[in-house]
Structure formats: structure tokens, C-alpha cells
Design a protein around this motif. Sequence first.
Motif, PDB file in Angstrom:
ATOM      1  N   THR A  41      10.861 -14.432 -13.632  1.00 16.03           N
ATOM      2  CA  THR A  41      12.250 -14.874 -13.511  1.00 16.03           C
ATOM      3  C   THR A  41      12.325 -16.291 -12.959  1.00 16.03           C
ATOM      4  N   ALA A  42      11.445 -16.610 -12.019  1.00 17.37           N
ATOM      5  CA  ALA A  42      11.430 -17.957 -11.436  1.00 17.37           C
ATOM      6  C   ALA A  42      10.964 -18.998 -12.441  1.00 17.37           C
ATOM      7  N   LEU A  43      10.144 -18.561 -13.430  1.00 13.06           N
ATOM      8  CA  LEU A  43       9.652 -19.445 -14.493  1.00 13.06           C
ATOM      9  C   LEU A  43      10.098 -18.857 -15.832  1.00 13.06           C
ATOM     10  N   PRO A  44      11.386 -18.974 -16.165  1.00 13.38           N
ATOM     11  CA  PRO A  44      11.942 -18.267 -17.325  1.00 13.38           C
ATOM     12  C   PRO A  44      11.388 -18.692 -18.678  1.00 13.38           C
ATOM     13  N   ASP A  45      10.760 -19.870 -18.732  1.00 12.59           N
ATOM     14  CA  ASP A  45      10.190 -20.331 -20.003  1.00 12.59           C
ATOM     15  C   ASP A  45       8.715 -19.969 -20.120  1.00 12.59           C
ATOM     16  N   CYS A  46       8.246 -19.071 -19.239  1.00 15.74           N
ATOM     17  CA  CYS A  46       6.826 -18.745 -19.199  1.00 15.74           C
ATOM     18  C   CYS A  46       6.573 -17.250 -19.370  1.00 15.74           C
ATOM     19  N   GLN A  47       5.359 -16.975 -19.792  1.00 13.11           N
ATOM     20  CA  GLN A  47       4.850 -15.607 -19.806  1.00 13.11           C
ATOM     21  C   GLN A  47       3.925 -15.455 -18.611  1.00 13.11           C
ATOM     22  N   VAL A  48       4.124 -14.382 -17.839  1.00  9.97           N
ATOM     23  CA  VAL A  48       3.336 -14.156 -16.634  1.00  9.97           C
ATOM     24  C   VAL A  48       2.613 -12.818 -16.756  1.00  9.97           C
ATOM     25  N   GLU A  49       1.308 -12.829 -16.564  1.00 10.43           N
ATOM     26  CA  GLU A  49       0.508 -11.607 -16.650  1.00 10.43           C
ATOM     27  C   GLU A  49      -0.330 -11.461 -15.387  1.00 10.43           C
ATOM     28  N   ARG A  50      -0.502 -10.219 -14.934  1.00 11.36           N
ATOM     29  CA  ARG A  50      -1.373  -9.965 -13.803  1.00 11.36           C
ATOM     30  C   ARG A  50      -2.823  -9.900 -14.286  1.00 11.36           C
ATOM     31  N   THR A  51      -3.703 -10.640 -13.625  1.00 14.39           N
ATOM     32  CA  THR A  51      -5.122 -10.631 -13.996  1.00 14.39           C
ATOM     33  C   THR A  51      -5.982  -9.906 -12.971  1.00 14.39           C
ATOM     34  N   HIS A  52      -5.551  -9.892 -11.709  1.00 12.24           N
ATOM     35  CA  HIS A  52      -6.291  -9.217 -10.648  1.00 12.24           C
ATOM     36  C   HIS A  52      -5.280  -8.581  -9.691  1.00 12.24           C
ATOM     37  N   TRP A  53      -5.727  -7.507  -9.019  1.00 10.35           N
ATOM     38  CA  TRP A  53      -4.820  -6.776  -8.140  1.00 10.35           C
ATOM     39  C   TRP A  53      -5.635  -6.182  -7.002  1.00 10.35           C
ATOM     40  N   THR A  54      -5.292  -6.543  -5.765  1.00 11.50           N
ATOM     41  CA  THR A  54      -6.051  -6.045  -4.618  1.00 11.50           C
ATOM     42  C   THR A  54      -5.974  -4.530  -4.497  1.00 11.50           C
ATOM     43  N   ILE A  55      -4.856  -3.943  -4.928  1.00 15.53           N
ATOM     44  CA  ILE A  55      -4.720  -2.491  -4.851  1.00 15.53           C
ATOM     45  C   ILE A  55      -5.742  -1.799  -5.745  1.00 15.53           C
ATOM     46  N   ASP A  56      -6.189  -2.487  -6.800  1.00 15.79           N
ATOM     47  CA  ASP A  56      -7.227  -1.944  -7.684  1.00 15.79           C
ATOM     48  C   ASP A  56      -8.636  -2.253  -7.182  1.00 15.79           C
ATOM     49  N   GLY A  57      -8.728  -2.866  -6.009  1.00 16.84           N
ATOM     50  CA  GLY A  57     -10.040  -3.160  -5.439  1.00 16.84           C
ATOM     51  C   GLY A  57     -10.502  -4.589  -5.613  1.00 16.84           C
TER      52      GLY A  57
ATOM     53  N   GLU B 135       0.823  -1.206   0.000  1.00 17.42           N
ATOM     54  CA  GLU B 135       0.000   0.000   0.000  1.00 17.42           C
ATOM     55  C   GLU B 135       0.857   1.257   0.000  1.00 17.42           C
ATOM     56  N   SER B 136       1.980   1.235   0.729  1.00 19.39           N
ATOM     57  CA  SER B 136       2.853   2.396   0.811  1.00 19.39           C
ATOM     58  C   SER B 136       3.851   2.454  -0.336  1.00 19.39           C
ATOM     59  N   PHE B 137       4.252   1.283  -0.826  1.00 18.27           N
ATOM     60  CA  PHE B 137       5.227   1.209  -1.921  1.00 18.27           C
ATOM     61  C   PHE B 137       4.702   0.218  -2.969  1.00 18.27           C
ATOM     62  N   PRO B 138       3.709   0.623  -3.773  1.00 13.96           N
ATOM     63  CA  PRO B 138       3.091  -0.291  -4.740  1.00 13.96           C
ATOM     64  C   PRO B 138       4.051  -0.826  -5.792  1.00 13.96           C
ATOM     65  N   SER B 139       5.244  -0.234  -5.899  1.00 14.37           N
ATOM     66  CA  SER B 139       6.219  -0.738  -6.866  1.00 14.37           C
ATOM     67  C   SER B 139       6.631  -2.169  -6.550  1.00 14.37           C
ATOM     68  N   VAL B 140       6.452  -2.606  -5.274  1.00 10.66           N
ATOM     69  CA  VAL B 140       6.836  -3.973  -4.936  1.00 10.66           C
ATOM     70  C   VAL B 140       6.007  -4.976  -5.719  1.00 10.66           C
ATOM     71  N   CYS B 141       4.789  -4.596  -6.082  1.00 10.04           N
ATOM     72  CA  CYS B 141       3.937  -5.513  -6.837  1.00 10.04           C
ATOM     73  C   CYS B 141       4.492  -5.747  -8.239  1.00 10.04           C
ATOM     74  N   GLY B 142       5.071  -4.690  -8.823  1.00  7.23           N
ATOM     75  CA  GLY B 142       5.715  -4.857 -10.121  1.00  7.23           C
ATOM     76  C   GLY B 142       6.927  -5.760 -10.020  1.00  7.23           C
TER      77      GLY B 142
END
Length: 218
Positions: free
Chosen positions: A189-205, A174-181
Motif C-alpha cells: 500500500t505504501a508503494l502502490p506502483d510496486c509488487q511486494v513479495e516475502r522472500t524470508h520470514w523469521t517465523i519460518d526459522g 509470535e502470538s499473532f502471526p497475522s500481523v506479518c500478513g
Amino acid sequence: MALTGHPSTKEDILQHLLKRGHATAQALAESLEISPQAIRRHLKDLESEGAIVHRSVQAGMGRPQHVYHLSEVGRSRFPHHYDEFAVSLLDTLAETVGRDGVGQVLQKQWERKAIAYREQLGSGSLRERVANLVELRRAEGYMAELVELESSPEEPENRFVIAEYNCAISSVAESFPSVCGHELHMFATALPDCQVERTHWTIDGDNRCGYLIQAHRD
């Protein structure tokens, strides 16, 4: 929620595990003077809540025993001020080196965590590695769930969604939302052969944070 007032049986179990570190169902039943059947019902509930986890230990020639201990979620149910300290520390750091400097520190921290995750995920199939990732996140208090999406002619590859209903670093986010990025980059990075996308975000409600994971396409 912190433990207050008269403890319930579940709270007694959590307090016992906090003090002793681990215990079997039989040991808990004897210590709390409750039937083994009742203890196992409470243990099942606590494990479904993510408050405890177990490991199987072979004892002699008999069946393996389940040894229970607290998860990070379970520990968080006791009073603590870790989040307040972490946010205060980052605020002080921001005053010293600026928010950009804090961002660089956080990025370095998530990079180290991504490397640690990759080592723990192993080299199995995508399904196995994502399942391992979910278990790691659960142990850290994120209340994570794994959903495997059905394939289709348009999307023939395996696709997974990790949903996290509890954020172990919500105050920091909440104070440093950059951590979510940084967290999103950490998964990639942990799954280098994968594409990872954000679908939901608590900060957005939203009521959860969600991540879509699928193998890179050639």
C-alpha cells in the motif's frame, strides 16, 4: 539487551542521550570526560549498530554539527516490558471480541501506518522511495538493510530487497502471526506502483524477514 552491571563508555553515551534527548560529540566528550576522538569512534560504532542516529545542524558560520539521539533500537537496550504489555492487551482483546476481531483491529492499524508511510516516502524515484522506507524502518528498530538486485535481460526493471534482521514486534508476531500478513500488505500500500513479495520470514526459522520489491509490469 538490557543495560546491566558497570556501564561501558557506549552505555554511558546511551544513558546520556536518554536523559538529555540529544547531544553533540563535543558535549558528550566534555560530559563524560573522554577525548573527542574516542567519543567519535564510539558514536560511529553505535550508529552502525542502529542504536543512535544523527541530524546535521548549522551552528553559525562554521561547518554543520552532528546532533545525536537515540533510535528505537537504542531505547530497546534499556529495560522495558512493552512487548509483554502489547501481547497481554491483544490476548485480553481476543477474549473480548475474538481473534477475528483482533485481526480486524490490527488490519486497521496497519492501513493507517501504510498511509503515513506513503506520505513520508515522497514522490521520487522507486530507488529513492525504497531507501526512504528503509530509513523509516531503521528508526523504528527493525535493523533494515537495502539491497539493489542487478538487472538482467529477463529482469530489466529495478528490483530491491529489504532485509530486516531485527523485528520490533517479534513478541506480537509470535502470538499473532497475522500481523506479518498485514505488514506485507502495508508495504504494498505504501508503494502502490510496486509488487511486494516475502522472500524470508523469521517465523519460518530464517535469520531475517525479507521483501522483494519491484515495479508493476504493464
